[in-house]
Design a protein around this motif. Structure first.
Motif, PDB file in Angstrom:
ATOM      1  N   VAL A   1       7.917  18.709 -30.202  1.00 44.93           N
ATOM      2  CA  VAL A   1       6.937  17.628 -30.212  1.00 44.93           C
ATOM      3  C   VAL A   1       6.541  17.280 -28.780  1.00 44.93           C
ATOM      4  O   VAL A   1       7.399  17.057 -27.913  1.00 44.93           O
ATOM      5  N   VAL A   2       5.230  17.241 -28.533  1.00 43.28           N
ATOM      6  CA  VAL A   2       4.693  16.908 -27.219  1.00 43.28           C
ATOM      7  C   VAL A   2       3.863  15.629 -27.337  1.00 43.28           C
ATOM      8  O   VAL A   2       2.925  15.558 -28.131  1.00 43.28           O
ATOM      9  N   LEU A   3       4.224  14.637 -26.541  1.00 41.78           N
ATOM     10  CA  LEU A   3       3.482  13.378 -26.472  1.00 41.78           C
ATOM     11  C   LEU A   3       2.962  13.200 -25.051  1.00 41.78           C
ATOM     12  O   LEU A   3       3.636  13.590 -24.087  1.00 41.78           O
ATOM     13  N   PHE A   4       1.801  12.629 -24.893  1.00 44.35           N
ATOM     14  CA  PHE A   4       1.266  12.390 -23.554  1.00 44.35           C
ATOM     15  C   PHE A   4       0.317  11.198 -23.597  1.00 44.35           C
ATOM     16  O   PHE A   4      -0.114  10.754 -24.662  1.00 44.35           O
ATOM     17  N   ASP A   5       0.005  10.692 -22.415  1.00 44.05           N
ATOM     18  CA  ASP A   5      -0.961   9.595 -22.282  1.00 44.05           C
ATOM     19  C   ASP A   5      -2.220  10.122 -21.611  1.00 44.05           C
ATOM     20  O   ASP A   5      -2.140  10.833 -20.594  1.00 44.05           O
ATOM     21  N   HIS A   6      -3.374   9.775 -22.160  1.00 45.39           N
ATOM     22  CA  HIS A   6      -4.620  10.076 -21.462  1.00 45.39           C
ATOM     23  C   HIS A   6      -4.611   9.350 -20.120  1.00 45.39           C
ATOM     24  O   HIS A   6      -4.017   8.273 -19.980  1.00 45.39           O
ATOM     25  N   VAL A   7      -5.276   9.924 -19.137  1.00 49.86           N
ATOM     26  CA  VAL A   7      -5.298   9.323 -17.813  1.00 49.86           C
ATOM     27  C   VAL A   7      -5.828   7.884 -17.888  1.00 49.86           C
ATOM     28  O   VAL A   7      -6.821   7.611 -18.561  1.00 49.86           O
ATOM     29  N   GLY A   8      -5.100   6.984 -17.240  1.00 56.60           N
ATOM     30  CA  GLY A   8      -5.465   5.572 -17.275  1.00 56.60           C
ATOM     31  C   GLY A   8      -4.714   4.774 -18.315  1.00 56.60           C
ATOM     32  O   GLY A   8      -4.832   3.550 -18.361  1.00 56.60           O
ATOM     33  N   TYR A   9      -3.925   5.448 -19.129  1.00 53.38           N
ATOM     34  CA  TYR A   9      -3.207   4.787 -20.218  1.00 53.38           C
ATOM     35  C   TYR A   9      -1.709   5.034 -20.097  1.00 53.38           C
ATOM     36  O   TYR A   9      -1.266   6.051 -19.552  1.00 53.38           O
ATOM     37  N   GLY A  10      -0.931   4.096 -20.644  1.00 54.92           N
ATOM     38  CA  GLY A  10       0.513   4.264 -20.691  1.00 54.92           C
ATOM     39  C   GLY A  10       1.107   4.554 -19.324  1.00 54.92           C
ATOM     40  O   GLY A  10       0.830   3.870 -18.338  1.00 54.92           O
ATOM     41  N   GLY A  11       1.919   5.596 -19.263  1.00 51.00           N
ATOM     42  CA  GLY A  11       2.589   5.952 -18.017  1.00 51.00           C
ATOM     43  C   GLY A  11       1.866   7.006 -17.210  1.00 51.00           C
ATOM     44  O   GLY A  11       2.469   7.623 -16.331  1.00 51.00           O
ATOM     45  N   SER A  12       0.588   7.221 -17.480  1.00 52.54           N
ATOM     46  CA  SER A  12      -0.162   8.263 -16.762  1.00 52.54           C
ATOM     47  C   SER A  12      -0.363   7.886 -15.296  1.00 52.54           C
ATOM     48  O   SER A  12      -0.300   6.717 -14.917  1.00 52.54           O
ATOM     49  N   ASP A  13      -0.631   8.884 -14.493  1.00 54.58           N
ATOM     50  CA  ASP A  13      -0.891   8.711 -13.066  1.00 54.58           C
ATOM     51  C   ASP A  13      -2.369   8.379 -12.876  1.00 54.58           C
ATOM     52  O   ASP A  13      -3.236   9.216 -13.131  1.00 54.58           O
ATOM     53  N   LEU A  14      -2.657   7.166 -12.437  1.00 53.31           N
ATOM     54  CA  LEU A  14      -4.050   6.743 -12.280  1.00 53.31           C
ATOM     55  C   LEU A  14      -4.790   7.601 -11.258  1.00 53.31           C
ATOM     56  O   LEU A  14      -6.025   7.693 -11.299  1.00 53.31           O
TER      57      LEU A  14
END
Length: 246
Positions: A27-40
């Protein structure tokens, strides 16, 4: 399995669904840029002005993790991001699960998207003028399920954690998009999950997506609102499981 969240959300929105598949899948989970723990720092005003930029992000994740023949599960706008990625590199995706998808939010001739252009212009103007106020007003409407106010409150809080400038641009990329011509190009086996009483993606939209994607399957869910991954995770998991076994 790759799980992608929708506008104003983060990967935490899959916490009731994704674990159900960990025994049988990576299972792979990720945040779109600008959301959650993503790198702005990964945000680009040019790249992320359209959904194609987000599809490129998804494909970069697939390449980095060497993913092929994956099951992609995309909620709301992420459904179209997955469609664009599958068209670009079809070997990466064996199946698509589109949860509350919409290829176009604005009504057009014989197409029912659920909103007039004036509706969308007003929505974007409100978002520009007072993002926090817009979030507080819109999130409960998007979530639906007024008898469970804690769900709307969670979505509101998620919206409010998002960088307003990035949210404004993502909103434009989302609500002004038109991906109808892309749907017939999808080759992966596809499941469309359509909720009842969804103000963002009405039933006619889900039926349209089903008609336009060759060989796709449509499940009309008992769940109401636009976020069954939170409001009806058991039904969501069951529908995906049945699709994977077919």
């Amino acid at each position: 399995m790759i799980f992608a969240h929708g506008f104003g959300c983060d990967q935490n929105m899959w916490r009731f669904v994704a674990p159900a598949f960990e025994e049988d899948h990576r299972v792979v989970l990720f945040d779109h840029v600008g959301y959650g723990g993503s790198d702005l720092a990964g945000f680009s005003a040019e790249r992320h002005s359209t959904l194609d930029g987000y599809a490129r992000d998804l494909l970069e994740i697939c390449r980095e993790l060497d993913l092929e023949r994956a099951v992609f599960v995309g909620h709301s706008v992420a459904a179209m991001i997955g469609v664009l990625a599958e068209i670009e590199e079809p070997e990466r995706f064996e199946r698509l699960v589109l949860v509350g998808p919409s290829p176009r939010y604005i009504d057009d001739a014989d197409y029912v998207g659920g909103f007039s252009r004036a509706d969308i212009d007003e929505l974007l103007e409100s978002l520009d003028g007072n993002y926090l106020g817009w979030s507080g007003a819109m999130a409960p409407v998007i979530m639906g399920n007024p008898d469970r106010p804690e769900l709307g409150e969670e979505l509101t809080n998620s919206f409010c954690r998002t960088d307003p400038a990035i949210a404004r641009q993502f909103a434009r990329a989302t609500f002004l998009s038109d991906n109808r011509a892309d749907l017939p190009r999808v080759r992966a086996r596809t499941l469309v999950l359509q909720c009842s009483a969804d103000v963002i993606a009405p039933t006619q939209v889900g039926e349209y997506v089903h008609r336009m994607i060759p060989g796709s399957e449509l499940v009309l869910m008992e769940a109401t609102g636009h976020c069954p991954n939170l409001s009806a995770p058991e039904e969501t998991v069951a529908a995906i499981r049945a699709f994977l076994r077919s």
